[in-house]
Design a protein around this motif. Structure first.
Motif, PDB file in Angstrom:
ATOM      1  N   ARG A  92      -4.472  13.943   3.034  1.00 50.43           N
ATOM      2  CA  ARG A  92      -4.981  14.927   3.987  1.00 50.43           C
ATOM      3  C   ARG A  92      -4.281  16.272   3.804  1.00 50.43           C
ATOM      4  N   LEU A  93      -2.968  16.266   3.602  1.00 48.66           N
ATOM      5  CA  LEU A  93      -2.208  17.513   3.452  1.00 48.66           C
ATOM      6  C   LEU A  93      -2.182  17.997   2.003  1.00 48.66           C
ATOM      7  N   GLN A  94      -2.723  17.178   1.084  1.00 46.06           N
ATOM      8  CA  GLN A  94      -2.716  17.491  -0.346  1.00 46.06           C
ATOM      9  C   GLN A  94      -1.306  17.757  -0.855  1.00 46.06           C
ATOM     10  N   LEU A  95      -0.415  16.845  -0.492  1.00 41.89           N
ATOM     11  CA  LEU A  95       0.967  16.894  -0.984  1.00 41.89           C
ATOM     12  C   LEU A  95       1.220  15.682  -1.877  1.00 41.89           C
ATOM     13  N   PRO A  96       1.911  15.877  -3.003  1.00 44.35           N
ATOM     14  CA  PRO A  96       2.232  14.733  -3.868  1.00 44.35           C
ATOM     15  C   PRO A  96       3.231  13.802  -3.179  1.00 44.35           C
ATOM     16  N   ILE A  97       3.356  12.597  -3.708  1.00 44.19           N
ATOM     17  CA  ILE A  97       4.213  11.591  -3.076  1.00 44.19           C
ATOM     18  C   ILE A  97       5.411  11.253  -3.968  1.00 44.19           C
ATOM     19  N   VAL A  98       6.522  10.916  -3.314  1.00 46.10           N
ATOM     20  CA  VAL A  98       7.737  10.442  -3.996  1.00 46.10           C
ATOM     21  C   VAL A  98       7.873   8.970  -3.653  1.00 46.10           C
ATOM     22  N   ILE A  99       7.789   8.125  -4.695  1.00 48.43           N
ATOM     23  CA  ILE A  99       7.661   6.684  -4.479  1.00 48.43           C
ATOM     24  C   ILE A  99       8.953   5.936  -4.769  1.00 48.43           C
ATOM     25  N   HIS A 100       9.374   5.126  -3.790  1.00 51.55           N
ATOM     26  CA  HIS A 100      10.472   4.183  -3.961  1.00 51.55           C
ATOM     27  C   HIS A 100       9.878   2.812  -4.230  1.00 51.55           C
ATOM     28  N   GLU A 101      10.259   2.237  -5.373  1.00 50.60           N
ATOM     29  CA  GLU A 101       9.761   0.902  -5.749  1.00 50.60           C
ATOM     30  C   GLU A 101      10.952   0.011  -6.021  1.00 50.60           C
ATOM     31  N   ARG A 102      10.992  -1.157  -5.392  1.00 50.60           N
ATOM     32  CA  ARG A 102      12.031  -2.128  -5.752  1.00 50.60           C
ATOM     33  C   ARG A 102      11.483  -3.540  -5.565  1.00 50.60           C
ATOM     34  N   ALA A 103      11.431  -4.271  -6.681  1.00 51.00           N
ATOM     35  CA  ALA A 103      10.925  -5.652  -6.704  1.00 51.00           C
ATOM     36  C   ALA A 103       9.524  -5.747  -6.104  1.00 51.00           C
ATOM     37  N   SER A 104       8.748  -4.675  -6.249  1.00 45.82           N
ATOM     38  CA  SER A 104       7.449  -4.622  -5.571  1.00 45.82           C
ATOM     39  C   SER A 104       6.324  -4.074  -6.443  1.00 45.82           C
ATOM     40  N   ALA A 105       6.595  -3.810  -7.725  1.00 47.62           N
ATOM     41  CA  ALA A 105       5.601  -3.117  -8.567  1.00 47.62           C
ATOM     42  C   ALA A 105       4.285  -3.890  -8.648  1.00 47.62           C
ATOM     43  N   HIS A 106       4.362  -5.222  -8.587  1.00 54.22           N
ATOM     44  CA  HIS A 106       3.133  -6.024  -8.703  1.00 54.22           C
ATOM     45  C   HIS A 106       2.157  -5.708  -7.578  1.00 54.22           C
ATOM     46  N   GLU A 107       2.660  -5.301  -6.407  1.00 54.98           N
ATOM     47  CA  GLU A 107       1.757  -4.902  -5.320  1.00 54.98           C
ATOM     48  C   GLU A 107       1.596  -3.393  -5.239  1.00 54.98           C
ATOM     49  N   LEU A 108       2.694  -2.680  -5.532  1.00 52.62           N
ATOM     50  CA  LEU A 108       2.678  -1.231  -5.351  1.00 52.62           C
ATOM     51  C   LEU A 108       1.801  -0.526  -6.387  1.00 52.62           C
ATOM     52  N   ALA A 109       1.909  -0.930  -7.651  1.00 51.39           N
ATOM     53  CA  ALA A 109       1.151  -0.237  -8.698  1.00 51.39           C
ATOM     54  C   ALA A 109      -0.358  -0.281  -8.426  1.00 51.39           C
ATOM     55  N   PRO A 110      -0.935  -1.450  -8.089  1.00 50.13           N
ATOM     56  CA  PRO A 110      -2.373  -1.450  -7.780  1.00 50.13           C
ATOM     57  C   PRO A 110      -2.735  -0.620  -6.543  1.00 50.13           C
ATOM     58  N   ILE A 111      -1.862  -0.629  -5.521  1.00 46.36           N
ATOM     59  CA  ILE A 111      -2.135   0.186  -4.322  1.00 46.36           C
ATOM     60  C   ILE A 111      -2.189   1.667  -4.691  1.00 46.36           C
ATOM     61  N   LEU A 112      -1.208   2.120  -5.487  1.00 54.16           N
ATOM     62  CA  LEU A 112      -1.145   3.532  -5.865  1.00 54.16           C
ATOM     63  C   LEU A 112      -2.312   3.907  -6.777  1.00 54.16           C
ATOM     64  N   SER A 113      -2.637   2.998  -7.680  1.00 56.00           N
ATOM     65  CA  SER A 113      -3.729   3.260  -8.610  1.00 56.00           C
ATOM     66  C   SER A 113      -5.045   3.425  -7.857  1.00 56.00           C
ATOM     67  N   GLN A 114      -5.259   2.540  -6.882  1.00 63.19           N
ATOM     68  CA  GLN A 114      -6.495   2.620  -6.101  1.00 63.19           C
ATOM     69  C   GLN A 114      -6.524   3.876  -5.228  1.00 63.19           C
ATOM     70  N   TRP A 115      -5.379   4.197  -4.638  1.00 63.44           N
ATOM     71  CA  TRP A 115      -5.294   5.411  -3.803  1.00 63.44           C
ATOM     72  C   TRP A 115      -5.663   6.643  -4.629  1.00 63.44           C
ATOM     73  N   GLN A 116      -5.080   6.732  -5.841  1.00 68.81           N
ATOM     74  CA  GLN A 116      -5.355   7.899  -6.690  1.00 68.81           C
ATOM     75  C   GLN A 116      -6.812   7.925  -7.118  1.00 68.81           C
ATOM     76  N   ALA A 117      -7.351   6.752  -7.454  1.00 67.35           N
ATOM     77  CA  ALA A 117      -8.739   6.696  -7.919  1.00 67.35           C
ATOM     78  C   ALA A 117      -9.696   7.173  -6.826  1.00 67.35           C
ATOM     79  N   GLU A 118      -9.322   6.920  -5.564  1.00 67.42           N
ATOM     80  CA  GLU A 118     -10.210   7.278  -4.458  1.00 67.42           C
ATOM     81  C   GLU A 118      -9.980   8.686  -3.932  1.00 67.42           C
ATOM     82  N   LEU A 119      -8.982   9.402  -4.474  1.00 67.38           N
ATOM     83  CA  LEU A 119      -8.819  10.806  -4.094  1.00 67.38           C
ATOM     84  C   LEU A 119     -10.049  11.579  -4.560  1.00 67.38           C
TER      85      LEU A 119
END
Ligand SMILES: [Zn+2]
Length: 267
Positions: free
Chosen positions: A123-150
């Motif tokens: 909504r604010l069109q600001l990039p994100i700073v992502i903290h990932e730890r032991a979670s890439a298997h869930e986080l990467a698909p979430i981020l990929s889908q979020w970006q695809a739907e921008l």
């Protein structure tokens, strides 16, 4: 003239209360032209905004709620993040993400905070700073889908954000690159037992890496056991230069340019 930057600092932490201006002076002497100070909760996000006023044109801020501090995230929290993100000097939403290494907040609580802040970033069109730890298997698909739907016209469609201190395994890197993400490279790339961090630096395009300290944490090998600070960035740049067969100066120039584009910083 060196052209360095530090895209992930916690200079608001009390580790710097005794000598913060000196730390900033040393950073400038080391060739840094700006740093991004990252909030982990409402208080540190507020403090990050204050630092942009105390050191204008040198400190910029990311504001947001870290997954470890997301257990009581609610609509009121989101409204306060939005207010902070609308201040001059705020250039990103973060750090946000998923941390399955610690259990300060449940995965469900972490996802509520993550998804709400992803929506805010859009909504604010600001990039994100992502903290990932032991979670890439869930986080990467979430981020990929979020970006695809921008939406295509979104300012952050092609500069969605940075994976900070990424340690989630090289198999998710192509998906994250495809989604347009940058990767922050910090002190661990200099550690003896961090071959995977060096492999990451060898495989990433130069235009997708950023310099970061994560200070006061994660000092480079030569400073281990001490407090980290932005002035140590040249040691990280030297290591990247080594791995890529270029000069530290070229690394500084390229990666600082990457950071300026990602965070829309003019200096
Ligand atoms: Zn951090």
């Amino acid at each position: 003239m060196m052209n360095y930057s530090d895209t992930h600092t916690h200079l608001d932490f009390d580790n710097f209360d005794q000598d913060r201006p000196k730390v900033i002076t040393r950073a400038k002497e080391a060739g840094l032209v700006f740093v991004i100070n990252i909030g982990i909760d409402l208080q540190t996000s507020q403090r990050s905004i204050e630092l942009t006023r105390e050191f204008p044109g040198f400190i910029y801020a990311a504001v947001g709620v870290h997954p470890n501090y997301s257990s009581d995230f609610d609509l009121e929290t989101l409204k306060r993040v939005e207010t902070l993100a609308s201040q001059p000097g705020a250039v990103a939403i973060g750090e946000i993400g998923l941390d399955y290494y610690r259990d300060y907040a449940t995965p469900a609580q972490q996802k509520v905070a993550l998804l709400a802040q992803l929506e805010l970033a859009q909504r604010l069109q600001l990039p994100i700073v992502i903290h990932e730890r032991a979670s890439a298997h869930e986080l990467a698909p979430i981020l990929s889908q979020w970006q695809a739907e921008l939406p295509l016209e979104s300012a952050i469609k092609h500069r969605p954000g940075v994976m900070h201190a990424y340690g989630g395994g090289l198999e998710y890197v192509p998906m994250l690159l495809e989604a347009g993400f940058n990767f922050g490279i910090g002190g661990p790339v200099t550690y003896k037992n961090a071959e995977e961090k060096r492999e990451l630096v060898r495989m990433l395009p130069m235009e997708r890496m950023l310099l970061e300290t994560d200070c006061p944490f994660m000092p480079p090998q030569a400073q281990r056991g001490k407090r980290n600070e932005p002035g140590f960035i040249p040691m990280i740049a030297a290591k990247i230069a080594d791995l890529r067969g270029v000069t530290a100066e070229e690394v500084g120039e390229q990666l600082t340019g990457n950071a300026k584009r990602l965070f829309n910083i003019a200096n």
